[in-house]
Design a protein around this motif. Sequence first.
Motif, PDB file in Angstrom:
ATOM      1  N   LEU A   1      16.148 -60.420   6.542  1.00 47.42           N
ATOM      2  CA  LEU A   1      15.829 -59.042   6.156  1.00 47.42           C
ATOM      3  C   LEU A   1      15.671 -59.028   4.630  1.00 47.42           C
ATOM      4  O   LEU A   1      16.611 -59.367   3.911  1.00 47.42           O
ATOM      5  CB  LEU A   1      16.962 -58.090   6.546  1.00 47.42           C
ATOM      6  N   ARG A   2      14.471 -58.631   4.175  1.00 44.65           N
ATOM      7  CA  ARG A   2      14.260 -58.577   2.710  1.00 44.65           C
ATOM      8  C   ARG A   2      14.082 -57.121   2.314  1.00 44.65           C
ATOM      9  O   ARG A   2      13.337 -56.387   2.978  1.00 44.65           O
ATOM     10  CB  ARG A   2      12.998 -59.343   2.325  1.00 44.65           C
ATOM     11  N   PHE A   3      14.744 -56.708   1.247  1.00 52.14           N
ATOM     12  CA  PHE A   3      14.588 -55.329   0.795  1.00 52.14           C
ATOM     13  C   PHE A   3      14.900 -55.202  -0.701  1.00 52.14           C
ATOM     14  O   PHE A   3      15.536 -56.092  -1.293  1.00 52.14           O
ATOM     15  CB  PHE A   3      15.487 -54.372   1.591  1.00 52.14           C
ATOM     16  N   VAL A   4      14.404 -54.094  -1.261  1.00 50.26           N
ATOM     17  CA  VAL A   4      14.655 -53.822  -2.686  1.00 50.26           C
ATOM     18  C   VAL A   4      15.929 -53.002  -2.776  1.00 50.26           C
ATOM     19  O   VAL A   4      16.081 -51.984  -2.096  1.00 50.26           O
ATOM     20  CB  VAL A   4      13.474 -53.060  -3.314  1.00 50.26           C
ATOM     21  N   PHE A   5      16.868 -53.483  -3.610  1.00 49.73           N
ATOM     22  CA  PHE A   5      18.181 -52.884  -3.703  1.00 49.73           C
ATOM     23  C   PHE A   5      18.392 -52.354  -5.127  1.00 49.73           C
ATOM     24  O   PHE A   5      18.268 -53.099  -6.107  1.00 49.73           O
ATOM     25  CB  PHE A   5      19.226 -53.966  -3.382  1.00 49.73           C
ATOM     26  N   SER A   6      18.714 -51.067  -5.242  1.00 57.81           N
ATOM     27  CA  SER A   6      18.836 -50.487  -6.590  1.00 57.81           C
ATOM     28  C   SER A   6      20.280 -50.123  -6.965  1.00 57.81           C
ATOM     29  O   SER A   6      20.502 -49.483  -7.988  1.00 57.81           O
ATOM     30  CB  SER A   6      17.925 -49.252  -6.718  1.00 57.81           C
ATOM     31  N   GLY A   7      21.222 -50.543  -6.152  1.00 55.02           N
ATOM     32  CA  GLY A   7      22.625 -50.244  -6.458  1.00 55.02           C
ATOM     33  C   GLY A   7      23.244 -51.293  -7.339  1.00 55.02           C
ATOM     34  O   GLY A   7      22.586 -52.240  -7.773  1.00 55.02           O
ATOM     35  N   ASP A   8      24.554 -51.117  -7.615  1.00 55.41           N
ATOM     36  CA  ASP A   8      25.239 -52.134  -8.419  1.00 55.41           C
ATOM     37  C   ASP A   8      25.991 -53.106  -7.498  1.00 55.41           C
ATOM     38  O   ASP A   8      25.806 -53.081  -6.278  1.00 55.41           O
ATOM     39  CB  ASP A   8      26.185 -51.467  -9.429  1.00 55.41           C
ATOM     40  N   VAL A   9      26.841 -53.918  -8.093  1.00 55.00           N
ATOM     41  CA  VAL A   9      27.505 -54.961  -7.303  1.00 55.00           C
ATOM     42  C   VAL A   9      28.455 -54.345  -6.256  1.00 55.00           C
ATOM     43  O   VAL A   9      28.568 -54.851  -5.129  1.00 55.00           O
ATOM     44  CB  VAL A   9      28.306 -55.904  -8.238  1.00 55.00           C
ATOM     45  N   LYS A  10      29.113 -53.228  -6.615  1.00 57.30           N
ATOM     46  CA  LYS A  10      30.002 -52.546  -5.659  1.00 57.30           C
ATOM     47  C   LYS A  10      29.230 -52.077  -4.448  1.00 57.30           C
ATOM     48  O   LYS A  10      29.660 -52.237  -3.299  1.00 57.30           O
ATOM     49  CB  LYS A  10      30.645 -51.332  -6.347  1.00 57.30           C
ATOM     50  N   ASP A  11      28.067 -51.470  -4.707  1.00 55.56           N
ATOM     51  CA  ASP A  11      27.216 -50.992  -3.608  1.00 55.56           C
ATOM     52  C   ASP A  11      26.812 -52.147  -2.694  1.00 55.56           C
ATOM     53  O   ASP A  11      26.730 -52.003  -1.470  1.00 55.56           O
ATOM     54  CB  ASP A  11      25.968 -50.310  -4.164  1.00 55.56           C
ATOM     55  N   GLN A  12      26.564 -53.274  -3.362  1.00 50.93           N
ATOM     56  CA  GLN A  12      26.169 -54.468  -2.593  1.00 50.93           C
ATOM     57  C   GLN A  12      27.309 -54.889  -1.655  1.00 50.93           C
ATOM     58  O   GLN A  12      27.088 -55.191  -0.468  1.00 50.93           O
ATOM     59  CB  GLN A  12      25.849 -55.593  -3.568  1.00 50.93           C
ATOM     60  N   ALA A  13      28.549 -54.853  -2.169  1.00 47.60           N
ATOM     61  CA  ALA A  13      29.721 -55.215  -1.352  1.00 47.60           C
ATOM     62  C   ALA A  13      29.912 -54.217  -0.208  1.00 47.60           C
ATOM     63  O   ALA A  13      30.193 -54.604   0.949  1.00 47.60           O
ATOM     64  CB  ALA A  13      30.954 -55.244  -2.235  1.00 47.60           C
ATOM     65  N   GLU A  14      29.723 -52.926  -0.517  1.00 48.48           N
ATOM     66  CA  GLU A  14      29.859 -51.886   0.520  1.00 48.48           C
ATOM     67  C   GLU A  14      28.825 -52.071   1.622  1.00 48.48           C
ATOM     68  O   GLU A  14      29.111 -51.906   2.811  1.00 48.48           O
ATOM     69  CB  GLU A  14      29.664 -50.500  -0.113  1.00 48.48           C
TER      70      GLU A  14
END
Lengths: 539, 369
Positions: free
Chosen positions: B321-334
């Motif tokens: 699954l490829r997608f554009v992610f605009s959050g920070d590292v915390k968002d990535q962990a969540e």
Amino acid sequence: MAAVVPPVNSPQDAMAGDSVNSSQRRMEKIDAWCERWGDRFNPILVKETRQALKSRQFVITFSLLLFAAFSWTIVGTFSLMPAIYDTPSAPRMMFGYYFVLALPMLLVVPLAAYRSLEGEIDDGTLELLSITALSPKQIVLGKLASAMLQMLLYFVVLFPCISYAYTLRGVDFPTTVALLAMLTLAGILMTIVALFFAPLSQSRTGRVAMLLVVIMLLIGAEWVLGLAAYELITFGNLWANDLDQGIPIVGGVVLLAPALGYLLLTLTAAQLTPPSENRSTKIRVALLLVNASVAAWVSLGSMGTEAVFVMLYFGVGGLMLLWTLASSMLVAESPVLTSRVQRDLPQSFLGRSVLTWLTPGPATGLIFSTLNLFLIAVMAVGTVLVFNGQVTSSFTAREQRMVMQFVFAFVSYLTCFLLLVYGLMRSLRRKNNPRVEVGFAALVVVAVFASVGPYGVQLYFNDFLSFPYSSWQATNWVWTLSSILDGDDCSALVQVIGMVGVFGVCGILVMNSALVRPRRTATPERVRQELEQAKRGQG
Amino acid sequence: MKNEKGVKQSGKKFEVFEQTRVSAGDLDGMISGGDGLKERSIAEGKPHLGYSAPVHVRSDDCIEMRRLHRLFGDTKAVDDVSFSVKRGHVFGYIGPNGAGKTTSMRILATLDLPSYGDAFIDGLSCVNDPALVRKRLGFMPDSFGTYRDVNCREYLDFFARAYGLSGAERNQRLRWVLGFTGTEGMAHKPIRGLSKGMKQRLCLGRALIHDPAVLILDEPAAGLDPRARIDLRRMIRDLADQGKTVLISSHILTELAEMCDSVGIIEQGKLLATGSVDEIQRQQADEIELTLRVLDRSSEAAVVLMRLPYVKEVVTDGELLRFVFSGDVKDQAELLALLITQGFPVAECTSHRKSLEDVFLQVTEGLVQ
């Protein structure tokens, strides 16, 4: 494993080794001594010499010179046979050798110096040099020294030939020395002229035009010097006996040539100096030197019988031309100085009052120029008053008045025009940053309008019929000066124009009175430390 | 031109502008003035009429540009550029052709004057104390600047003499430079026979001959083959390790990213971004591309991801699954925790940060003046 036993040297071997070592040490000492001496030379001279001696141009010129000198020795000698044994035959041989030597000295070497400096600008190496410890003056002097070294090499090649010609009798020793001195001096002066032209133009078309101008000047010099050499070889050194010819020529060579050479070198260095530096003071000092040398040259004329007024015409005429050009550019200088330049300016009231006129800026330029023009006028009038009646070619009272009026009228007109140029440049600088040459263009425009304007207006109101000179033509300097030369008395007009000039200059002086007030420009602590450190290093 | 107003005003305050700093002479738009004038004009959005900062403020920065402007008529070749480089750092100066890199480097090298502002080398003004600056500066322009009929050793020897080196010191520097740049073998060869790479080495040697504290290198890698580029990169890093500060401009961004401690991106005379490569990447790249390997039910995982606010443009490619992610590292962990708690077998998560090249393309607009 067997140990390697070193061979036992015989006493002879040891002695030979010692002598090799001592000669090697001697060579090393000489090498070190040469290197120490080499370090004292201008780096440009070292580089240029290395370059020149390897260049194709030098090899070809040197070979051709050798070949030409050898050929002329054979051909000239055979053409003079058998009279060569009993008749003085040096003039023809000397003339041939002169031309063989004059071609590289007056044409090849100056042109090579021109190309060398132009090449530095074209190839971008001048920029690299300008960020080293070398000053622009060192760069120019290095080029000149290299050219002189090449001249010396060519001269050395021809020396045996000239000695041979001298032994053939017919050209005395002083004449031979005068001939060679003339050629050497002319070669050096023409190299200085060529160097002056090299950075003058920045565009490609301009460069081509400059090259053509330089070539024409060099060919002209070759021709004039050729004629002088012919006179010298054929008729001998007449200057030594005839004071009226000798004083202007020898005096000119001794006094004017170094001053003009120095001025041109200073101007060349100024062209290579970045705009943030003070380029003006050295030029002003060089101009003062030219003034002093012309004054000395004219006063030398009193030693002769006839020459003083001829020298006055040439000297003052030349100075007026020079100052017309120089003053228009001095007035067009930028008034903005960097802090570093300001730090170097005189700080005390006395220093500022006396030396401010040598520092850059349009106001100081205007006052410096008008003071010098006034001094030139005083010199001219003083010479006329002192020497009139003492020499056989003295002026009549009318001629005396004419000369004095002409000189003062010229100076007054020029001063007034400079005031206008000062104003024009001041307004021009509000929106642009013009080069100083624009000052000369502005002076030409002002001078043309001042003469053509009133003439055109009066011609129009006179129905395009001719009319006599009147006070309406006061600004028409061409007509006023020619009227004075025709013998008309324009003293009232000259006084009025002179007063306008004096009041204008005084006004500028009052407006810029801050220039002479004592003022200190602080040196930053960091810079002060650096300078002190550098001073300690030198100590 | 608006700036002329400044000249007029400062002209009236002759005393004032003489005591403050003036960026001298032969300039198209000479601007100078007192402090108050500048503050007011900046507040009003007008061109600056003066310079408020003291001229010589002791600073640890080895290279510093303060409010640098250079005008050529109406063209702003350098437009209010300020940055500084710390001692021993390599600073990459990036920008398209005509961006103002060479102009600002020439000002630093004391070859040109700013219309306004100043540049400092080791705390010394390039405008007011060029002679002191030159002692600490090695400059390598984009042209070679070599002489005919001179060999490499003679060339370097000449510049050593020109910088005032003499005797044993000169010979020692010559030996070091020839060794460092790897040109010993070429020492007695004429310059005109050298390859471009060797000429570049020689010119670097020339810039180093007087052991300067600061090096300014304008496009030193242009036209070099890969090996020569690698060698050059190594030499520059070595110099930085020896404590020299290097300002280098180049178009080869991948190399700069590896070599430089910090970079500045300039376009149309304006400095658009400055800082370390990572900082700029972080500043500019607020979006990253994330790739997840979900071993089972990847389409359902895609639907879950689409609902999240910081996810967009989800592309499913089998398990990936490829997608554009605009959050920070915390968002990535969540995000990962959410997928795992919902029972999706997430086997791998990789992120792709934008390269300096991507950042450069994003920051600049390809405008040429």
